[in-house]
Design a protein around this motif. Sequence first.
Motif, short mmCIF file in Angstrom:
data_model
loop_
_atom_site.label_atom_id
_atom_site.label_comp_id
_atom_site.label_asym_id
_atom_site.label_seq_id
_atom_site.Cartn_x
_atom_site.Cartn_y
_atom_site.Cartn_z
N GLN A 164 1.35 -0.83 0.22
CA GLN A 164 0.34 0.11 -0.16
C GLN A 164 0.96 1.41 0.36
OE1 GLN A 164 -2.52 -0.55 3.31
NE2 GLN A 164 -3.91 -0.99 2.00
N ALA A 165 2.10 1.13 0.40
CA ALA A 165 3.15 2.30 0.77
C ALA A 165 3.15 2.85 -0.28
CB ALA A 165 4.40 1.81 1.75
N GLU A 166 3.68 1.67 -1.31
CA GLU A 166 4.17 1.50 -2.56
C GLU A 166 3.08 2.07 -3.87
OE1 GLU A 166 6.94 1.79 -3.83
OE2 GLU A 166 8.12 0.73 -2.27
N GLY A 167 1.78 2.37 -3.29
CA GLY A 167 0.60 2.25 -4.13
C GLY A 167 -0.23 1.95 -4.62
N GLN A 168 -0.16 0.09 -3.90
CA GLN A 168 -0.40 -0.69 -4.51
C GLN A 168 -2.46 -0.49 -3.89
OE1 GLN A 168 -0.46 -3.07 -6.51
NE2 GLN A 168 1.10 -3.39 -7.99
N ASP A 169 -3.14 -0.54 -3.82
CA ASP A 169 -4.47 -0.45 -3.78
C ASP A 169 -5.05 -1.99 -3.50
OD1 ASP A 169 -7.03 -0.44 -2.59
OD2 ASP A 169 -8.04 -0.42 -4.65
N ILE A 170 -4.91 -2.62 -2.30
CA ILE A 170 -4.78 -4.50 -1.98
C ILE A 170 -5.07 -4.35 -0.97
CG2 ILE A 170 -2.70 -4.85 -0.72
CD1 ILE A 170 -2.16 -7.27 -2.61
N THR A 171 -5.66 -5.56 -0.59
CA THR A 171 -6.46 -5.98 0.37
C THR A 171 -5.77 -7.51 1.08
OG1 THR A 171 -8.08 -7.71 -0.36
CG2 THR A 171 -8.71 -4.91 -0.57
N PRO A 172 -6.07 -7.90 2.82
CA PRO A 172 -5.75 -8.75 2.61
C PRO A 172 -5.84 -10.06 1.98
CG PRO A 172 -6.47 -7.53 4.27
CD PRO A 172 -6.83 -6.81 3.53
N GLU A 173 -7.24 -10.37 1.69
CA GLU A 173 -7.77 -11.22 1.06
C GLU A 173 -7.10 -11.58 -0.59
OE1 GLU A 173 -9.73 -8.61 2.02
OE2 GLU A 173 -10.67 -10.16 4.26
N ASP A 174 -6.96 -10.34 -0.99
CA ASP A 174 -6.34 -10.35 -2.50
C ASP A 174 -4.83 -10.59 -2.16
OD1 ASP A 174 -8.10 -8.87 -3.60
OD2 ASP A 174 -7.90 -6.62 -3.10
N ILE A 175 -4.20 -10.12 -1.40
CA ILE A 175 -3.32 -11.12 -0.83
C ILE A 175 -2.95 -12.24 -1.11
CG2 ILE A 175 -0.82 -10.98 0.89
CD1 ILE A 175 -1.62 -8.32 1.62
#
Length: 210
Positions: A164-175
Amino acid sequence: MKLPDFPESNHPLVLSLQNYSDQELVQGFQQYPDEGKYFIALFCRFGAMSYALLRNMARSHLQVDYLYARVWRNIFYELNHLVMETGGPSVSLQAWITNKVAACITEDQLPAVETIQYTLSTAPPPLWCYIQIALDHVPPLPRLILVLSQTFRWQDPRIEAVLQAEGQDITPEDINQYRQEAYQALQAALPQDIQDVYFSASSQTSLFSS
């Protein structure tokens, strides 16, 4: 420091090659790049000798194991260019491998123990080599998540925060989804006989456990 076990040497695929000459194994490795059994057979034939040469070169068994994996990774890539001629003067494979071990001892610097992420029992050198090739077939983001979680043992919240700090819109489910995608892509890229030897029901290797 005792020699490691080589359980793959007892697998039927490897046993079927035990009467092959060194030259036949090298040729099989070169001619059939999608089959890993020839390299495994070479590793089982010369693995104990090469480890014995290395085991007095470091204080920690982790350092020896890492150096050992490095040697066999170098052997893996250089075997493609090794010429063993029939009926004429040819290089002795044992001497060639001994020279590769000696070069590694001379040229490679040992990393500090606390920086070593490799363990011999989890990824024997043949498996490690083929996984490194297979990783090239995994898409970048799933590959990054797989490496962070498997190699560096990062927990999902840390991975999420960094991405997220690198600009990725990501959730735990996505991971979790990306990690499963990476497992599937990695396994699909591994030669089938590598999977048969290292991921059979009796194998202790658990790289793909999630």
